[in-house]
Structures are given as C-alpha cells and as structure tokens.
Design a protein around this motif. Structure first.
Motif, PDB file in Angstrom:
ATOM      1  N   ASP A  78       0.853  -1.167   0.000  1.00  0.00           N
ATOM      2  CA  ASP A  78       0.000   0.000   0.000  1.00  0.00           C
ATOM      3  C   ASP A  78       0.906   1.240   0.000  1.00  0.00           C
ATOM      4  O   ASP A  78       1.981   1.232   0.588  1.00  0.00           O
ATOM      5  CB  ASP A  78      -0.789  -0.078   1.322  1.00  0.00           C
TER       6      ASP A  78
ATOM      7  N   PHE B 223       0.659   3.823   1.654  1.00  0.00           N
ATOM      8  CA  PHE B 223       0.859   4.320   3.010  1.00  0.00           C
ATOM      9  C   PHE B 223       1.882   3.487   3.760  1.00  0.00           C
ATOM     10  O   PHE B 223       2.621   3.990   4.580  1.00  0.00           O
ATOM     11  CB  PHE B 223      -0.487   4.422   3.731  1.00  0.00           C
ATOM     12  N   GLU B 224       1.937   2.182   3.419  1.00  0.00           N
ATOM     13  CA  GLU B 224       2.988   1.348   4.012  1.00  0.00           C
ATOM     14  C   GLU B 224       4.346   1.773   3.478  1.00  0.00           C
ATOM     15  O   GLU B 224       5.326   1.816   4.213  1.00  0.00           O
ATOM     16  CB  GLU B 224       2.727  -0.130   3.709  1.00  0.00           C
TER      17      GLU B 224
ATOM     18  N   LEU C 120       5.223   4.742   2.542  1.00  0.00           N
ATOM     19  CA  LEU C 120       5.575   5.953   3.285  1.00  0.00           C
ATOM     20  C   LEU C 120       6.119   5.619   4.664  1.00  0.00           C
ATOM     21  O   LEU C 120       7.089   6.216   5.119  1.00  0.00           O
ATOM     22  CB  LEU C 120       4.346   6.843   3.473  1.00  0.00           C
ATOM     23  N   GLY C 121       5.477   4.667   5.312  1.00  0.00           N
ATOM     24  CA  GLY C 121       5.907   4.267   6.654  1.00  0.00           C
ATOM     25  C   GLY C 121       7.340   3.768   6.657  1.00  0.00           C
ATOM     26  O   GLY C 121       8.129   4.122   7.532  1.00  0.00           O
TER      27      GLY C 121
ATOM     28  N   HIS D 292       9.725   6.683   6.104  1.00  0.00           N
ATOM     29  CA  HIS D 292       9.657   7.541   7.278  1.00  0.00           C
ATOM     30  C   HIS D 292      10.472   6.995   8.440  1.00  0.00           C
ATOM     31  O   HIS D 292      11.167   7.729   9.134  1.00  0.00           O
ATOM     32  CB  HIS D 292       8.181   7.654   7.658  1.00  0.00           C
ATOM     33  N   HIS D 293      10.393   5.672   8.633  1.00  0.00           N
ATOM     34  CA  HIS D 293      11.147   5.054   9.726  1.00  0.00           C
ATOM     35  C   HIS D 293      12.631   4.985   9.427  1.00  0.00           C
ATOM     36  O   HIS D 293      13.443   4.927  10.337  1.00  0.00           O
ATOM     37  CB  HIS D 293      10.608   3.655  10.014  1.00  0.00           C
TER      38      HIS D 293
ATOM     39  N   LEU E 270      14.557   7.205   7.797  1.00  0.00           N
ATOM     40  CA  LEU E 270      15.300   8.467   7.845  1.00  0.00           C
ATOM     41  C   LEU E 270      15.757   8.784   9.265  1.00  0.00           C
ATOM     42  O   LEU E 270      15.026   8.547  10.218  1.00  0.00           O
ATOM     43  CB  LEU E 270      14.424   9.607   7.322  1.00  0.00           C
TER      44      LEU E 270
ATOM     45  N   GLU F 234      -1.918   6.608  16.883  1.00  0.00           N
ATOM     46  CA  GLU F 234      -1.652   5.214  16.523  1.00  0.00           C
ATOM     47  C   GLU F 234      -0.199   5.145  16.045  1.00  0.00           C
ATOM     48  O   GLU F 234       0.110   5.565  14.926  1.00  0.00           O
ATOM     49  CB  GLU F 234      -2.586   4.846  15.372  1.00  0.00           C
ATOM     50  N   ILE F 235       0.694   4.691  16.908  1.00  0.00           N
ATOM     51  CA  ILE F 235       2.127   4.667  16.580  1.00  0.00           C
ATOM     52  C   ILE F 235       2.619   3.232  16.723  1.00  0.00           C
ATOM     53  O   ILE F 235       2.355   2.595  17.751  1.00  0.00           O
ATOM     54  CB  ILE F 235       2.930   5.580  17.545  1.00  0.00           C
ATOM     55  N   SER F 236       3.321   2.732  15.700  1.00  0.00           N
ATOM     56  CA  SER F 236       3.754   1.329  15.765  1.00  0.00           C
ATOM     57  C   SER F 236       4.823   1.150  16.838  1.00  0.00           C
ATOM     58  O   SER F 236       5.566   2.078  17.159  1.00  0.00           O
ATOM     59  CB  SER F 236       4.280   0.870  14.405  1.00  0.00           C
TER      60      SER F 236
ATOM     61  N   SER G 262       8.345   2.091  15.901  1.00  0.00           N
ATOM     62  CA  SER G 262       8.655   3.453  15.457  1.00  0.00           C
ATOM     63  C   SER G 262       9.909   3.998  16.139  1.00  0.00           C
ATOM     64  O   SER G 262      10.004   4.001  17.361  1.00  0.00           O
ATOM     65  CB  SER G 262       7.483   4.384  15.756  1.00  0.00           C
TER      66      SER G 262
ATOM     67  N   HIS H 206      10.680   7.017  16.302  1.00  0.00           N
ATOM     68  CA  HIS H 206      10.427   8.373  16.800  1.00  0.00           C
ATOM     69  C   HIS H 206      10.008   8.385  18.263  1.00  0.00           C
ATOM     70  O   HIS H 206      10.135   9.386  18.956  1.00  0.00           O
ATOM     71  CB  HIS H 206       9.381   9.052  15.920  1.00  0.00           C
TER      72      HIS H 206
ATOM     73  N   PHE I 214       0.367  15.872   4.701  1.00  0.00           N
ATOM     74  CA  PHE I 214      -0.231  14.794   3.923  1.00  0.00           C
ATOM     75  C   PHE I 214      -0.937  15.293   2.684  1.00  0.00           C
ATOM     76  O   PHE I 214      -1.004  14.579   1.675  1.00  0.00           O
ATOM     77  CB  PHE I 214      -1.146  13.925   4.797  1.00  0.00           C
TER      78      PHE I 214
ATOM     79  N   THR J  34      10.421  15.223   4.615  1.00  0.00           N
ATOM     80  CA  THR J  34      10.965  15.002   5.943  1.00  0.00           C
ATOM     81  C   THR J  34      12.291  15.736   6.106  1.00  0.00           C
ATOM     82  O   THR J  34      12.471  16.538   7.000  1.00  0.00           O
ATOM     83  CB  THR J  34      11.131  13.494   6.217  1.00  0.00           C
TER      84      THR J  34
END
Lengths: 233, 233
Positions: free
Chosen positions: B76, B78-79, B81-82, B85-86, B88, B132-134, B137, B139, B177, B197
């Motif tokens: 997906d 969005f996945e 992007l995830g 994002h993680h 960087l 909702e944060i995995s 993450s 961060h 977004f 980012t």
C-alpha cells in the motif's frame, strides 16, 4: 567560593574557567588577598550560560562574547531574547542539498534567479502574515535559501502554500513564549532562549513525525475499512 | 538510452551508476546485445530516489537497499511511506547534550531513572493524543531521549506541557499529507517523503523562528506602548 569549588559546582574544568576568564567571557571574582579570589553564585549562573551558548548553541568564543555583552547591557528582556535568537545558527536545507551535489551546475544565472524568486516569496509571506521581522534577521535569508534548495530539487513552495504552515508556526511561537513567563532574570532568560531554540527544536520535529505516522495509519485504516465495506470495488 | 546518457540526464556519474548496479540498488537495463545495455525512464526515476535517500537522507547503502526493496514490494502507498519515514534519521537533542558533556556524570542509576521517566511521558502523550504509533517506530525512543536530555539540563516537560504542541503537530501533519495528494506512483511518493521530511523540516523550523521573532517584537511594542501611556509607572 574558590575556583576549585566553582569548577566542581558548575561542572566546568578549572582550566576552562581560566580560559573563559582570559577571553573576557567570565568576570573576575572578588580578590580577598593577592593570591585568593572569591567567586559567587552569579559566576555559576554565567558559566551555565557560556556553556549553553558554546556547547549547545555551537557559538564561537567571539560570538559568545558579543551575546554576553548584549545580555549585560541594560536592555529590555525582549531585546536580550532577540540578540540570543539571532546569534544561534539556523537550520538549513541548503547545506543538505549542497552536500548532495545537486543543483550545483555551472548555470549561475539560473541559480541567482531561483534565489531571487525564493527571497521574494519570503518577503511576500512575511507581508501576508503581517509579521514584524527586523531587516537584520538571519532567519529571512535562511528561509529563502531553504526554499531555493527545494526549488532546485523540483519542488516550488509559494507564499500561499506556506501560509497555513506559518499560521501554525505562530501558534507554536505563542506556546514558546509562555515558557518565558515568570523568568525575570536576564541571564536565566537567555539560557532558556538557547534551550528552547536548540534543544526544543528536535522535540517539535519529533512530534511532527509522530503526528505524520498517526496520520499515515489513519489513512491506511480508512482505506482498509472502505475496501472491506465494498469488497466488490 | 545508453549508460552515458543515463549519467548525463540523471546527473549521477557513470562510475556511481555502476556502483549502485553492483550493490543491487539499481536494476539492470535491457541487454540489446552482449555489449550494449538499454536504460529507460524508470532508471532515471530510480536514480533520483537513490540519490535522495543517500545524499539528502544520509542513509547507508545497506539501509537504502532495504528501503528500495520495500518500495518494490506490492505494498500500500501508506505502508511505503511508513518504511521511508522510519528509515530516515531522526532529529535529536540527546546528541547535542552528549556533545556538550552535560549530564554525563558517573551516576548511571539516576540517568536510567531520567530515561525511564521520559519514556513514560512519551507513552502518556501518545495515549492522550490517541495517536496510533507502531511499536517499532524510531520516533518514540528519539522523543524520549530528547526529553531526557532536557530533564538533565533542568527543564522537565510533562505530557501535559507537550499536549498543545502535539495538537499543533497534528495540524502540521495534515498539511504535510495534503502534499502527497495526486501522487500515485510509489517511487515518486517515496521521493516526496524524503524531501518532505529532510528538506521541509528546516522550513518548518525557520517559520517557527520567524514567528518567535514577531511574537517578541509584539510583546516589546506592547510594553513600550504601556510605558508611554502610563509614564508615571
């Protein structure tokens, strides 16, 4: 207290204290006799500020001296803040792009046009926001450089694109200023300004990254739900 | 196109292109005959993403390979992007404080207590925000480290203090977004995620500094007016 205790209590090595004194960053203590000098709490406080400026803020000794002279002048607390704020190095996208080797072609005329356009967009934004920014502010050219760097990579941001970001920045700045409430002492104020600028910036950026992650999850969940609800699509 | 043209059009030296190919970052071109290989637009696009990840994002070749593999998987958007994002590197206040030598005393038990308290405050904030944060993450621990660094310098931020900042970060993330709207291609999406980012963070920070400067001027003006209106005070 003697210099050894000043070193212990401030956490700054005695040799460094002597160096700061020679460089005119730290005022002399009170001479009790030709070989003994007495230091007070104001020296501890001053050492903390010097340390913040040099080690957290990354300022040179010369720049630190200028900031300390400004802090010592009978300035308004807000002028003091202005001096500290202008002295701290600004974040820059330009450095990252230069480093990457992108956009450093031989076409310097085109390059100048991009920089000029970026500077004009910053002025337009400042006017749209009704912001009162001094001519000497380093943040004005720093923002122009960051926008020029983005343009060279193919992403142009107009003043209009940036407006909603600038409005949120205003709300953030109001929260920031609330952190100065109740601090009357100018040295403590200067110290807080360094912390708030240098150390709190990563916090603000990490909150943005967490919020981005949450926004990403939400969009994903919404898509997944839509797919489940309309399996035929 | 031949490799020489690929180099010219992408701005990446031929030797670097060959290196990326050997490292498995760039797929092989189509062999026209045993000595001639043909490259397409997809190679230019892929080279731009590799360049963004390595040179702007500061990723290692190994980490870049992982990100590219994720981008190639039928995930997906969005996945995708995830994953970017993680990958960087996160901004950190901890690095600055470590560098300054502050808070690196021998009392590691106290140090652990500060870190634990900071991590708990991050969890409280995420819960308060309903974010909702995995679990994985980066961060989450990065924010905890930044808060611990601030605590060691004497400034504690509770989840409650950070809440209004987190709410503004949510609004900023929604603007971010919107920048992905209309980008369907996964490689272009990954590229935009890097730009947004790495290069847009300085822009957001500089807007905050300009807004702070404006807020400072306004407060100063207000005080000056009050003094003029009530000169006897």
């Amino acid at each position: 207290m003697r210099i050894s205790e000043l070193g212990r209590r401030s956490g700054v090595p005695v040799a460094t204290i002597k160096y700061y004194r020679r460089e005119g960053l730290l005022p002399e203590g009170r001479a009790l006799n030709p070989t003994t000098v007495e230091y007070g709490e104001e020296h501890i406080q001053r050492l903390r500020l010097i340390r913040s400026l040099i080690q957290l803020g990354g300022l040179s000794v010369a720049r630190t001296r200028e900031v300390l002279e400004a802090v010592d002048r009978p300035l308004d607390a807000f002028e003091t803040l202005g001096v500290v704020h202008h002295a701290l190095p600004a974040p820059s996208a330009e450095a990252k792009v230069k480093n990457s080797g992108a956009g450093d072609g031989p076409d310097s005329a085109a390059d100048e046009a991009v920089s000029g356009a970026a500077a004009a967009r910053v002025e337009a934004l400042i006017e749209d926001m009704g912001w009162e920014i001094s001519e000497a502010s380093p943040h004005r050219p720093a923002l122009a450089e960051s926008l020029a760097a983005l343009s060279r990579l193919g992403t142009d941001y107009t003043a209009e694109d940036l407006l909603p970001y600038a409005q949120l920045a205003t709300s953030t700045a109001n929260l920031d200023f609330a952190q100065f409430d109740g601090i009357e002492d100018r040295i403590a104020l200067a110290e807080r300004a360094v912390t708030l600028t240098v150390l709190f910036e990563p916090v603000v950026m990490l909150l943005r990254r967490l919020a981005q992650e949450d926004a990403n999850h939400r969009r994903h969940d919404r898509r997944a739900c839509t797919r489940e609800a309309h399996p035929a699509e």
